[in-house]
Write a protein that holds these residues in place. Structure first.
Motif, PDB file in Angstrom:
ATOM      1  N   GLU A   1      32.871-102.423  -5.357  1.00  0.00           N
ATOM      2  CA  GLU A   1      33.325-103.707  -5.857  1.00  0.00           C
ATOM      3  C   GLU A   1      33.253-104.717  -4.714  1.00  0.00           C
ATOM      4  OE1 GLU A   1      36.716-101.803  -8.826  1.00  0.00           O
ATOM      5  OE2 GLU A   1      37.220-102.369  -6.763  1.00  0.00           O
ATOM      6  N   SER A   2      33.686-105.935  -4.987  1.00  0.00           N
ATOM      7  CA  SER A   2      33.660-106.977  -3.941  1.00  0.00           C
ATOM      8  C   SER A   2      34.452-106.538  -2.726  1.00  0.00           C
ATOM      9  CB  SER A   2      34.230-108.285  -4.498  1.00  0.00           C
ATOM     10  OG  SER A   2      33.446-108.768  -5.561  1.00  0.00           O
ATOM     11  N   ILE A   3      35.638-105.959  -2.969  1.00  0.00           N
ATOM     12  CA  ILE A   3      36.484-105.536  -1.849  1.00  0.00           C
ATOM     13  C   ILE A   3      35.824-104.424  -1.043  1.00  0.00           C
ATOM     14  CG2 ILE A   3      37.756-103.866  -3.249  1.00  0.00           C
ATOM     15  CD1 ILE A   3      40.246-104.597  -1.652  1.00  0.00           C
ATOM     16  N   THR A   4      35.049-103.585  -1.720  1.00  0.00           N
ATOM     17  CA  THR A   4      34.361-102.477  -1.033  1.00  0.00           C
ATOM     18  C   THR A   4      33.381-103.023   0.002  1.00  0.00           C
ATOM     19  OG1 THR A   4      34.485-101.223  -3.099  1.00  0.00           O
ATOM     20  CG2 THR A   4      33.028-100.373  -1.384  1.00  0.00           C
ATOM     21  N   TYR A   5      32.515-103.925  -0.418  1.00  0.00           N
ATOM     22  CA  TYR A   5      31.494-104.471   0.485  1.00  0.00           C
ATOM     23  C   TYR A   5      32.103-105.405   1.522  1.00  0.00           C
ATOM     24  CZ  TYR A   5      28.282-102.396  -2.840  1.00  0.00           C
ATOM     25  OH  TYR A   5      27.611-101.496  -3.630  1.00  0.00           O
ATOM     26  N   ASN A   6      33.184-106.085   1.161  1.00  0.00           N
ATOM     27  CA  ASN A   6      33.836-106.955   2.145  1.00  0.00           C
ATOM     28  C   ASN A   6      34.451-106.149   3.279  1.00  0.00           C
ATOM     29  OD1 ASN A   6      33.153-109.293   0.795  1.00  0.00           O
ATOM     30  ND2 ASN A   6      35.116-109.466  -0.295  1.00  0.00           N
ATOM     31  N   MET A   7      34.973-104.937   2.954  1.00  0.00           N
ATOM     32  CA  MET A   7      35.524-104.094   4.023  1.00  0.00           C
ATOM     33  C   MET A   7      34.415-103.618   4.953  1.00  0.00           C
ATOM     34  SD  MET A   7      38.638-101.797   2.413  1.00  0.00           S
ATOM     35  CE  MET A   7      37.761-101.191   0.983  1.00  0.00           C
ATOM     36  N   VAL A   8      33.246-103.308   4.392  1.00  0.00           N
ATOM     37  CA  VAL A   8      32.114-102.904   5.244  1.00  0.00           C
ATOM     38  C   VAL A   8      31.679-104.059   6.127  1.00  0.00           C
ATOM     39  CG1 VAL A   8      29.753-102.029   5.247  1.00  0.00           C
ATOM     40  CG2 VAL A   8      31.365-101.232   3.508  1.00  0.00           C
ATOM     41  N   LEU A   9      31.571-105.256   5.551  1.00  0.00           N
ATOM     42  CA  LEU A   9      31.180-106.434   6.331  1.00  0.00           C
ATOM     43  C   LEU A   9      32.201-106.733   7.421  1.00  0.00           C
ATOM     44  CD1 LEU A   9      29.945-108.787   3.447  1.00  0.00           C
ATOM     45  CD2 LEU A   9      28.528-107.660   5.182  1.00  0.00           C
ATOM     46  N   SER A  10      33.491-106.590   7.088  1.00  0.00           N
ATOM     47  CA  SER A  10      34.542-106.840   8.076  1.00  0.00           C
ATOM     48  C   SER A  10      34.473-105.827   9.216  1.00  0.00           C
ATOM     49  CB  SER A  10      35.904-106.780   7.394  1.00  0.00           C
ATOM     50  OG  SER A  10      36.953-106.915   8.333  1.00  0.00           O
ATOM     51  N   ALA A  11      34.242-104.561   8.884  1.00  0.00           N
ATOM     52  CA  ALA A  11      34.137-103.535   9.927  1.00  0.00           C
ATOM     53  C   ALA A  11      32.925-103.781  10.818  1.00  0.00           C
ATOM     54  CB  ALA A  11      34.048-102.158   9.286  1.00  0.00           C
ATOM     55  N   LEU A  12      31.805-104.181  10.209  1.00  0.00           N
ATOM     56  CA  LEU A  12      30.600-104.466  10.992  1.00  0.00           C
ATOM     57  C   LEU A  12      30.772-105.697  11.869  1.00  0.00           C
ATOM     58  CD1 LEU A  12      27.871-103.792   8.267  1.00  0.00           C
ATOM     59  CD2 LEU A  12      28.201-102.494  10.387  1.00  0.00           C
ATOM     60  N   SER A  13      31.479-106.691  11.366  1.00  0.00           N
ATOM     61  CA  SER A  13      31.639-107.941  12.137  1.00  0.00           C
ATOM     62  C   SER A  13      32.432-107.735  13.414  1.00  0.00           C
ATOM     63  CB  SER A  13      32.331-109.001  11.274  1.00  0.00           C
ATOM     64  OG  SER A  13      33.671-108.629  10.999  1.00  0.00           O
ATOM     65  N   GLN A  14      33.198-106.629  13.504  1.00  0.00           N
ATOM     66  CA  GLN A  14      33.994-106.351  14.694  1.00  0.00           C
ATOM     67  C   GLN A  14      33.234-105.499  15.707  1.00  0.00           C
ATOM     68  OE1 GLN A  14      38.282-105.438  13.689  1.00  0.00           O
ATOM     69  NE2 GLN A  14      37.455-105.344  11.608  1.00  0.00           N
ATOM     70  N   SER A  15      32.004-105.154  15.361  1.00  0.00           N
ATOM     71  CA  SER A  15      31.189-104.357  16.274  1.00  0.00           C
ATOM     72  C   SER A  15      30.542-105.245  17.327  1.00  0.00           C
ATOM     73  CB  SER A  15      30.110-103.614  15.482  1.00  0.00           C
ATOM     74  OG  SER A  15      29.250-102.924  16.355  1.00  0.00           O
ATOM     75  N   HIS A  16      30.244-104.679  18.487  1.00  0.00           N
ATOM     76  CA  HIS A  16      29.602-105.417  19.574  1.00  0.00           C
ATOM     77  C   HIS A  16      28.100-105.149  19.637  1.00  0.00           C
ATOM     78  CE1 HIS A  16      33.431-106.781  21.180  1.00  0.00           C
ATOM     79  NE2 HIS A  16      33.884-105.537  21.022  1.00  0.00           N
ATOM     80  N   ASN A  17      27.587-104.484  18.642  1.00  0.00           N
ATOM     81  CA  ASN A  17      26.149-104.220  18.593  1.00  0.00           C
ATOM     82  C   ASN A  17      25.415-105.486  18.169  1.00  0.00           C
ATOM     83  OD1 ASN A  17      23.533-103.318  18.054  1.00  0.00           O
ATOM     84  ND2 ASN A  17      24.251-101.355  17.241  1.00  0.00           N
ATOM     85  N   PRO A  18      24.444-105.962  18.947  1.00  0.00           N
ATOM     86  CA  PRO A  18      23.739-107.211  18.604  1.00  0.00           C
ATOM     87  C   PRO A  18      22.940-107.115  17.308  1.00  0.00           C
ATOM     88  CG  PRO A  18      22.673-106.131  20.473  1.00  0.00           C
ATOM     89  CD  PRO A  18      23.953-105.412  20.237  1.00  0.00           C
ATOM     90  N   ASN A  19      22.627-105.897  16.868  1.00  0.00           N
ATOM     91  CA  ASN A  19      21.856-105.730  15.630  1.00  0.00           C
ATOM     92  C   ASN A  19      22.744-105.677  14.394  1.00  0.00           C
ATOM     93  OD1 ASN A  19      19.404-105.507  17.087  1.00  0.00           O
ATOM     94  ND2 ASN A  19      19.829-103.328  17.495  1.00  0.00           N
ATOM     95  N   VAL A  20      24.042-105.903  14.594  1.00  0.00           N
ATOM     96  CA  VAL A  20      24.965-105.759  13.476  1.00  0.00           C
ATOM     97  C   VAL A  20      24.717-106.823  12.413  1.00  0.00           C
ATOM     98  CG1 VAL A  20      26.804-107.226  14.396  1.00  0.00           C
ATOM     99  CG2 VAL A  20      27.374-105.291  12.935  1.00  0.00           C
ATOM    100  N   LEU A  21      24.214-107.997  12.800  1.00  0.00           N
ATOM    101  CA  LEU A  21      23.989-109.070  11.829  1.00  0.00           C
ATOM    102  C   LEU A  21      22.975-108.649  10.775  1.00  0.00           C
ATOM    103  CD1 LEU A  21      24.584-111.906  10.848  1.00  0.00           C
ATOM    104  CD2 LEU A  21      22.857-112.764  12.454  1.00  0.00           C
ATOM    105  N   GLN A  22      21.942-107.907  11.198  1.00  0.00           N
ATOM    106  CA  GLN A  22      20.941-107.445  10.239  1.00  0.00           C
ATOM    107  C   GLN A  22      21.552-106.457   9.246  1.00  0.00           C
ATOM    108  OE1 GLN A  22      17.926-108.782  10.005  1.00  0.00           O
ATOM    109  NE2 GLN A  22      18.580-110.121  11.698  1.00  0.00           N
TER     110      GLN A  22
END
Length: 449
Positions: A358-379
Motif C-alpha cells: 500500500e502507500s504506507i508500505t512504499y513510503n516506509m521503503v523510501l524513508s529507509a532508503l532516504s536515510q542511507s549514505h549510499n550515493p546510488n540510493v536515489l536511483q
C-alpha cells in the motif's frame, strides 16, 4: 353400559334381532413413554346381570429413568376424556423427559437421573449453598464414573465456578472414585481460570505426591498450571513450571509455548520470548503471526535488527503465511533502524511472492532508503516510485516530500524538476517545506531550466 343393558333386555324377551355388540373402550392408551406405568382394566358383571361396572386397577412399573410412576383412571365417561388427553400428550411427554421426575409421582425431590440433568442441576445450584453439589451427585439416580467427574469439573471450569469444581472433585473421593491425571488436570485448569493459581499449585503438589502412574502429570497438566500463572501475571512462576516440565521429561506442545509467549509479552520479557521461539523452532513448531509480530516489533524498538530479520526468516522456513501486515511491521523495524538496504530487498521479495504493498508500505521503503549514505540510493528510490505507479498505488504528499528531499540532498535539480511535473500530472500538491527545498535547489542550479 346402556347399550349392553338394552341388548340383554332384547335377548331375554326375544324382541327383534340382537344388535351387534358395541366395541368395548380400551382402558389404556400409550402415554408416549415406554417406561411409564400402564394400567389394565377388568370388567366385572353384577349378580343380577342388570348392570355392569368397570374397575381400573393401576399397576406400577419402574420407569426407564428409575422413577416409578402411577396413573389411576376412572370409569364411565372418564374413559373418553382420558383417551383424548393421553393421545394428545404423546409428543410433550417425549420432549420433556427431564421434567418427568419433578412432576411424576416417583421422586418429589427431583434429583438428577442422568448426566445431562446432573450438569443442569450443578450449573443451576447456588454457589453459596455449600454441599449442594455433593448432595446432587450423591442422591442422583445413577453413579458417575471417573470420566463423568472429569467432564463435570471441566464444565465448572469453563463457567469459572472453581468452588463447584472443587466440590465435584471432593465428591469423587467420597464415592471412592479413583483419581487420575485427567481429573487433576481439569481441577487445576478450573482453579486457574478463576484466578486461584496458588490453590492450583497446592493440588499440583498433591498430584505429584500421589506417586501413582495414573496420576502422573502430563503435558495438559503442566500447560494448565502455566496458564493459571499467566492469567494471574505470575510470569516467573510460569517459567519455573516450564523448567520443571522439561526436567520431568514432559514435552511441551503448541499450547504450552503459546501461553509462555503470552506471559513474556505481558511483562515485556523479550529475551525470554526469543528463547521460547528458538525452542519452538527446534521442535518443528511455530507460533501464530501475532506472537511473531509482537516480538519483531519489540526487537525493532530495541534496535536488534539482525535478530528481527532472523525470526522473520525462520517464520518463512516454518511455513508460516507471510501477510502484508507482517511485511509492513518488518519494514517499520528496518525504517526505524535506517536499514534501507534490507527494506529495498524485502520489497523486491514481496513482489516476487505476489504481495503488493500500500502507500504506507512504499513510503516506509523510501524513508529507509532516504536515510542511507549510499550515493546510488536515489536511483533505488526512483525505482520504488515507478513501481508504485505501475501497480497503481496512490502517491501521497509524503511520497513527494521524500523524493524531493533526496534530490536536494544529492543536488539533482534535473530529477527534482521532472518529478515536480509528474506530481502535477498525478494531481498531488507539494507541501510547503518541499516547495522551499525545490526552489533552493533550482536557484543553485540555474542551468536546469
Amino acid at each position: 353400559q346402556q347399550q349392553q343393558q338394552q341388548q340383554q333386555q332384547q335377548q331375554q324377551h326375544g324382541k327383534g334381532e340382537a344388535k351387534p355388540e358395541a366395541a368395548k373402550p380400551e382402558a389404556v392408551r400409550e402415554t408416549g413413554d415406554s417406561g411409564t406405568a400402564c394400567s389394565q382394566a377388568r370388567v366385572c358383571r353384577g349378580s343380577s346381570g342388570a348392570s355392569s361396572s368397570v374397575v381400573v386397577e393401576a399397576q406400577q412399573q419402574q420407569s426407564s429413568y428409575g422413577y416409578p410412576t402411577t396413573r389411576k383412571h376412572g370409569g364411565g365417561r372418564g374413559y373418553g376424556h382420558h383417551h383424548h388427553k393421553s393421545s394428545s400428550s404423546r409428543s410433550s411427554s417425549t420432549s420433556k423427559k427431564r421434567d418427568m421426575p419433578k412432576h411424576g409421582g416417583g421422586d418429589p425431590s427431583g434429583f438428577p437421573w442422568d448426566m445431562e440433568s446432573l450438569k443442569e442441576a450443578i450449573l443451576g445450584a447456588d454457589e453459596g449453598d455449600a454441599g449442594r453439589v455433593k448432595e446432587l451427585i450423591k442422591k442422583s439416580r445413577f453413579v458417575p464414573r471417573a470420566p463423568a467427574f472429569t467432564a463435570l469439573i471441566n464444565m465448572c471450569g469453563k463457567e469459572k465456578m472453581a468452588g463447584k469444581a472443587l466440590e465435584v472433585f471432593e465428591t469423587s473421593q467420597d464415592l471412592n472414585i479413583e483419581k487420575n491425571t485427567y481429573m487433576y488436570s481439569a481441577l487445576i485448569s478450573a482453579l486457574g481460570s478463576s484466578g486461584q493459581w496458588e490453590r492450583a499449585f497446592v493440588f499440583f503438589e498433591k498430584m505429584i505426591a500421589e506417586k501413582s502412574e495414573i496420576c502422573r502429570p502430563n503435558t495438559i497438566t503442566y500447560s494448565a498450571l502455566i496458564s493459571a500463572c499467566e492469567r494471574a501475571g505470575q510470569v516467573n512462576k510460569a517459567l519455573e513450571v516450564f523448567q520443571r516440565m522439561k526436567a520431568a521429561g514432559i514435552a511441551p506442545d503448541l499450547i504450552t509455548y503459546s501461553v509462555l509467549l503470552s506471559a513474556c509479552e505481558k511483562e515485556s520479557l523479550w529475551d525470554e520470548a526469543i528463547k521460547i521461539l528458538d525452542q519452538m523452532h527446534a521442535s518443528s513448531l511455530h507460533a501464530n503471526p501475532m506472537n511473531y509480530s509482537r516480538v519483531i516489533n519489540a526487537l525493532g524498538e530495541a534496535g536488534n535488527v539482525d535478530k528481527a530479520v532472523e525470526i522473520f526468516l525462520q517464520m518463512q522456513l516454518a511455513g508460516c503465511e507471510i501477510s502484508l501486515n507482517l511485511c509492513n511491521l518488518m519494514l517499520n523495524c528496518l525504517e526505524r533502524n535506517k536499514r534501507g538496504d534490507l527494506a529495498y530487498h524485502l520489497i523486491l521479495s514481496m513482489h516476487t511472492n505476489g504481495i503488493i504493498g500500500e502507500s504506507i508500505t512504499y513510503n516506509m521503503v523510501l524513508s529507509a532508503l532516504s536515510q542511507s549514505h549510499n550515493p546510488n540510493v536515489l536511483q533505488c528510490m526512483l525505482e520504488i516510485y515507478n513501481t508504485m505507479k505501475y501497480f497503481s498505488v496512490r502517491v501521497t504528499a509524503y511520497t513527494c516530500s521524500l523524493l524531493i528531499k533526496a534530490c536536494h540532498r544529492y543536488n539533482d535539480a534535473h530529477t527534482a524538476l521532472r518529478l515536480t511535473h509528474d506530481f502535477q500530472a498525478l494531481n498531488v500538491a507539494l507541501d510547503q517545506p518541499s516547495l522551499q527545498l525545490l526552489n533552493e535547489l533550482l536557484r543553485t542550479n540555474p542551468g536546469t531550466f
